[in-house]
Design a protein around this motif. Structure first.
Motif, PDB file in Angstrom:
ATOM      1  N   ILE A 179       0.838  -1.191   0.000  1.00 37.21           N
ATOM      2  CA  ILE A 179       0.000   0.000   0.000  1.00 37.21           C
ATOM      3  C   ILE A 179       0.878   1.248   0.000  1.00 37.21           C
ATOM      4  O   ILE A 179       1.747   1.416   0.859  1.00 37.21           O
ATOM      5  N   GLU A 180       0.633   2.124  -0.966  1.00 33.67           N
ATOM      6  CA  GLU A 180       1.351   3.393  -1.069  1.00 33.67           C
ATOM      7  C   GLU A 180       0.303   4.506  -1.063  1.00 33.67           C
ATOM      8  O   GLU A 180      -0.434   4.687  -2.031  1.00 33.67           O
ATOM      9  N   ASN A 181       0.226   5.248   0.056  1.00 32.42           N
ATOM     10  CA  ASN A 181      -0.802   6.287   0.177  1.00 32.42           C
ATOM     11  C   ASN A 181      -0.279   7.521   0.918  1.00 32.42           C
ATOM     12  O   ASN A 181      -0.944   8.058   1.782  1.00 32.42           O
ATOM     13  N   LEU A 190      -4.215   4.402   7.430  1.00 35.56           N
ATOM     14  CA  LEU A 190      -4.005   3.227   6.581  1.00 35.56           C
ATOM     15  C   LEU A 190      -4.766   3.321   5.269  1.00 35.56           C
ATOM     16  O   LEU A 190      -4.291   2.867   4.239  1.00 35.56           O
ATOM     17  N   GLY A 191      -5.985   3.857   5.310  1.00 37.07           N
ATOM     18  CA  GLY A 191      -6.805   3.886   4.102  1.00 37.07           C
ATOM     19  C   GLY A 191      -7.347   2.522   3.739  1.00 37.07           C
ATOM     20  O   GLY A 191      -7.620   2.246   2.571  1.00 37.07           O
ATOM     21  N   LEU A 192      -7.510   1.649   4.742  1.00 36.30           N
ATOM     22  CA  LEU A 192      -8.051   0.307   4.531  1.00 36.30           C
ATOM     23  C   LEU A 192      -9.264   0.109   5.431  1.00 36.30           C
ATOM     24  O   LEU A 192      -9.286   0.580   6.560  1.00 36.30           O
ATOM     25  N   ASN A 193     -10.253  -0.615   4.921  1.00 37.76           N
ATOM     26  CA  ASN A 193     -11.446  -0.931   5.685  1.00 37.76           C
ATOM     27  C   ASN A 193     -11.432  -2.403   6.039  1.00 37.76           C
ATOM     28  O   ASN A 193     -11.039  -3.248   5.226  1.00 37.76           O
ATOM     29  N   ALA A 194     -11.865  -2.745   7.266  1.00 42.54           N
ATOM     30  CA  ALA A 194     -11.806  -4.132   7.726  1.00 42.54           C
ATOM     31  C   ALA A 194     -12.776  -5.046   6.998  1.00 42.54           C
ATOM     32  O   ALA A 194     -12.566  -6.262   6.942  1.00 42.54           O
ATOM     33  N   VAL A 344      -9.763  11.677   0.767  1.00 43.29           N
ATOM     34  CA  VAL A 344      -8.820  10.713   0.186  1.00 43.29           C
ATOM     35  C   VAL A 344      -9.601   9.692  -0.648  1.00 43.29           C
ATOM     36  O   VAL A 344     -10.515   9.040  -0.144  1.00 43.29           O
ATOM     37  N   ASP A 345      -9.245   9.580  -1.921  1.00 36.93           N
ATOM     38  CA  ASP A 345      -9.773   8.522  -2.788  1.00 36.93           C
ATOM     39  C   ASP A 345      -8.631   7.566  -3.110  1.00 36.93           C
ATOM     40  O   ASP A 345      -7.556   7.996  -3.559  1.00 36.93           O
ATOM     41  N   ASN A 346      -8.874   6.279  -2.896  1.00 37.24           N
ATOM     42  CA  ASN A 346      -7.818   5.299  -3.129  1.00 37.24           C
ATOM     43  C   ASN A 346      -8.350   4.140  -3.972  1.00 37.24           C
ATOM     44  O   ASN A 346      -9.352   3.521  -3.624  1.00 37.24           O
ATOM     45  N   HIS A 347      -7.692   3.875  -5.097  1.00 33.67           N
ATOM     46  CA  HIS A 347      -8.031   2.756  -5.973  1.00 33.67           C
ATOM     47  C   HIS A 347      -6.889   1.744  -5.923  1.00 33.67           C
ATOM     48  O   HIS A 347      -5.726   2.102  -6.130  1.00 33.67           O
ATOM     49  N   ASN A 371      -3.748   7.019  -5.622  1.00 30.35           N
ATOM     50  CA  ASN A 371      -4.107   7.669  -4.355  1.00 30.35           C
ATOM     51  C   ASN A 371      -4.226   9.169  -4.594  1.00 30.35           C
ATOM     52  O   ASN A 371      -3.272   9.816  -5.014  1.00 30.35           O
ATOM     53  N   ASP A 372      -5.422   9.698  -4.336  1.00 35.33           N
ATOM     54  CA  ASP A 372      -5.697  11.129  -4.529  1.00 35.33           C
ATOM     55  C   ASP A 372      -6.021  11.728  -3.163  1.00 35.33           C
ATOM     56  O   ASP A 372      -7.060  11.434  -2.581  1.00 35.33           O
TER      57      ASP A 372
END
Length: 743
Positions: A179-181, A190-194, A344-347, A371-372
């Motif tokens: 992950i690069e954010n 983190l920008g991650l959802n469980a 933050v938008d992350n694809h 990552n925006d």
């Protein structure tokens, strides 16, 4: 010629349709069949369940070694290996009643061994286990694992800390991709959802041999949820409610599989108001909203396995500036973020493919992350916007096994661009290129395993000049190249029955990040003017780990110790000057050392099979080894922690199964070993309660969790809270109710 082409095509088609089959029966110790056992092949993302007679069958399997896991609630998970798959394979398995943790397959290490065979001690936790703690975010759940903590900004932003190291020193992997954010920033989470995550694995220590730069401190490896068993269709809905933040977390998923094809999709929405501290005040603008979508499609046959996954995560985060008692601070239950805020938008797109050859295989992971990140100061026009685009590749060739010797040769790389679009520049436009090559081998005999490897890496960073030299927000162009050789050596053995020892020595490295090389200005929330240093050298460390574990039917004990020496440790140091009405900090380097460990036990007394007592203690000390006179402690080192849990397991007739009730007492001690510009922190004790299980109501069944966290509404400030300097306490009492329905 035409005949040869037809013959070649028919031969290849026959190879694709090879019908290697594994079948068998799963029974308990009294030889009674067990219905509904999950039989899963992790590498193929393929599984099935046993029928009414306890029988199973798996078709279209590749040649070579195969690893199967057999899992059922209430029984110990069993892992079986078939070295050389034949056309027809019969594998009967007997499961024993479970009393302790399962011996899981560890994916994050080189050879994907089960934990008992692994040279390196890796912490493994399922999301289901972490959810029982009732935490509101993924990183809060991770912080309950011994040796892991978090640098937090309220409840919305958390950065993992492994044995005192954080930021770019800890790598995070999801869907097999790093992950690069923009993780260099303190206020970047983190920008991650469980939701849609099956489990997490924690490597505590340098893992540069497998992962390259930035794995100097450790790795968090998130395993995505499994696909459905063959010929099944599953759907589920879960809902969590949080009293403190008036929060809601909703998730719905669906998945289905045929013999070869598999598909899944999951959508989640998470929304929270400002969190409440002890006494009732809310911390203004700690509210946040999160949307998450995950999907995946896979195909496997006897020749190859391929899985394509996509994850979109959208965050709307408030940035707190004033404490709850500050003049004019707004007390609100609204979930609409105020200014300043962050969007933050992350694809994340990942593609894993495994090609099976006669006695070897090729495993390839490709990943793309867009990552925006935008920050809004007082209007909906972003004053700062950074778009980070990263392409990753990772190819590992597993050579044919020679006796007990297994070996891997691999290459890894990354191409990354950062582009600014806002008025303010936090870091310059830049391009980063990584390339690494490595080899590792594993030799096993009797109860002994030895594993070692070597690796070479190169990182190149080029930046674009911006602004007027000498002014805030200006950057000079740089062109830097960083090289590093690294090695690891580990040994595992059984000193006696049920007593295991692991000893590991490994080196790691981290090239300086863009903020450390180029910073020139004040960033939101830091209250200080930071100046980068383009002459920084690569951080290089050497860590020694010792792990001892003892386990029998009713008692488990572990002790982990480590010593970590880091050359050229990078940190910020005050210069004593003022710029833009802020204290000036510059990036400098010194050698450093960290040492400490974890110790714990799990007691499951006989004949009280329903009772569990677990306790663990963790400690870490970090010091600079200054080239000047004297020494100082490193910043952001977590305080010592002692965690105790009493848990009962029960069943109420036929309507409540897998029941549990728990009492947790978590004590964090004073932290007086602080860096020169940090303040000491007082200790505190939190009491948490948990209750849950599976409710059966006619044909309807659902899981329920009820947690009371910080039950006595303790007022405390964590040492690693970024709101500490403003005197803002952490979250008060929080009641969490969660339900999960299989539709």
């Amino acid at each position: 010629m035409k005949k040869y082409i037809i013959a070649l095509f028919l031969g290849f088609s026959a190879m694709l349709q090879a019908q290697n089959v594994v079948s068998g029966t799963v029974t308990d110790i009294s030889n009674q069949p067990i219905i509904g056992v999950s039989v899963y092949i992790p590498e193929l993302h393929k599984g099935t369940i046993t029928n009414a007679d306890g029988k199973y069958i798996l078709k279209n399997l590749p040649n070579g070694t195969l690893k199967l896991s057999f899992q059922y609630v209430g029984y110990t998970t069993k892992h079986q290996f078939i070295d050389k798959l034949q056309k027809e394979n019969v594998l009967n398995v007997q499961l024993e009643t479970s009393t302790f943790e399962m011996d899981e397959v560890i994916v994050s290490t080189a050879f994907s061994k089960i934990q008992s065979q692994n040279v390196m001690k890796v912490e493994h936790a399922t999301m289901r286990d972490l959810e029982k703690n009732g935490t509101s975010t993924l990183i809060e759940g991770l912080a309950t694992i011994p040796g892991v903590s978090q640098v937090s900004t309220g409840t919305s932003i958390g950065k993992p800390v492994i044995r005192g190291l954080s930021g770019n020193r800890v790598l995070v992997y999801s869907q097999g991709v790093r992950i690069e954010n923009q993780q260099f920033g303190d206020e970047h989470g983190l920008g991650l959802n469980a939701s849609g995550v099956e489990s997490v694995e924690v490597i505590k220590g340098p893992a540069s041999l497998l992962y390259g730069s930035d794995a100097l401190g450790g790795v968090l490896y998130f395993n995505p949820e499994k696909f459905a068993e063959a010929h099944t269709l599953k759907a589920d809905y879960s809902q969590k409610l949080f009293s403190n933040t008036l929060g809601s977390n909703s998730s719905m998923g669906v998945k289905t599989s045929t013999e070869n094809w598999k598909f899944l999709a999951r959508g989640s929405y998470n929304t929270h108001s400002d969190y409440q501290i002890s006494g009732g005040d809310r911390v203004t603008n700690t509210r946040y909203n999160e949307t998450d979508f995950k999907t995946g499609i896979g195909y496997s046959n006897s020749v190859f396995s391929s899985v394509l996954r996509y994850n979109f995560n959208k965050l709307d985060l408030g940035i707190p500036e004033d404490g709850p008692d500050a003049s004019g601070a707004e007390q609100s239950k609204s979930k609409n973020t105020l200014f300043p805020r962050q969007g933050v938008d992350n694809h994340l797109l990942s593609w894993n493919s495994v090609i099976y050859l006669k006695n070897s295989k090729l495993d390839v992971d490709l990943g793309y992350i867009a990552n925006d990140r935008s920050e809004f100061e007082d209007s909906n026009e972003a004053i700062l916007q950074m778009k980070l685009k990263t392409f990753n590749y990772d190819a590992k060739y597993y050579l044919p096994k020679i006796g007990n010797l297994e070996s891997i040769f691999g290459i890894q790389g990354m191409h990354q661009t950062n582009t600014n679009f806002g008025e303010e520049y936090l870091i310059p436009d830049a391009t980063t290129n990584d390339f690494g090559v490595f080899g590792t081998a594993n030799y096993e005999w009797k109860s002994n395993v030895i594993q070692g490897g070597l690796r070479f890496d190169n990182r190149k960073i080029t930046t674009v000049a911006h602004g007027i030299a000498g002014e805030e927000g200006s950057f000079e162009a740089i062109n830097k190249s960083f090289d590093s050789f690294n090695a690891s050596l580990g040994y595992k053995t059984n000193l006696a029955d049920n007593l295991t020892m692991r000893l590991n020595v490994a080196s790691g490295f981290r090239a300086p990040n863009l903020a450390e090389l180029t910073s020139n200005g004040v960033h939101e929330g830091t209250n200080r003017y930071e100046i980068g240093n383009s002459d920084l050298k690569t951080e290089q460390n050497l860590q020694t780990d010792l792990n001892l574990e003892y386990g029998n039917t009713h008692f488990e004990f572990f002790v982990n110790g480590f010593y970590n020496h880091i050359n050229n440790y990078i940190y910020t140091s005050p210069t004593g000057e003022q710029l833009e009405e802020n204290a000036v900090f510059e990036y400098v380097q010194d050698n450093a050392k960290l040492y400490g460990g974890e110790i714990g036990l799990h007691l499951h007394p006989h004949p009280l099979d329903w009772l569990h007592y677990e306790t663990s203690f963790e400690t870490v000390t970090g010091k600079k080894q200054s080239r000047s006179v004297g020494s100082d402690y490193l910043p952001l080192i977590p305080a010592n922690n002692w965690n105790n849990t009493i848990r009962t397991e029960f069943k109420i007739k036929n309507w409540f199964e897998e029941g549990f009730a728990s009492l947790n007492v978590n004590t964090t001690f004073d932290q007086n070993n602080v860096s020169g510009f940090e303040t000491a922190s007082n200790g505190y004790t939190l009491v948490n309660l948990g209750f849950g299980g599976k409710v059966k109501w006619g044909k309807t069944a659902f899981n329920v969790n009820l947690n009371g966290n910080n039950l006595f509404d303790k007022k405390y400030i964590a040492h690693l809270s970024r709101l500490k300097n403003d005197g803002i306490p952490n979250i008060g009492r929080n009641i969490v109710l969660g339900v999960n329905f299989n539709l």
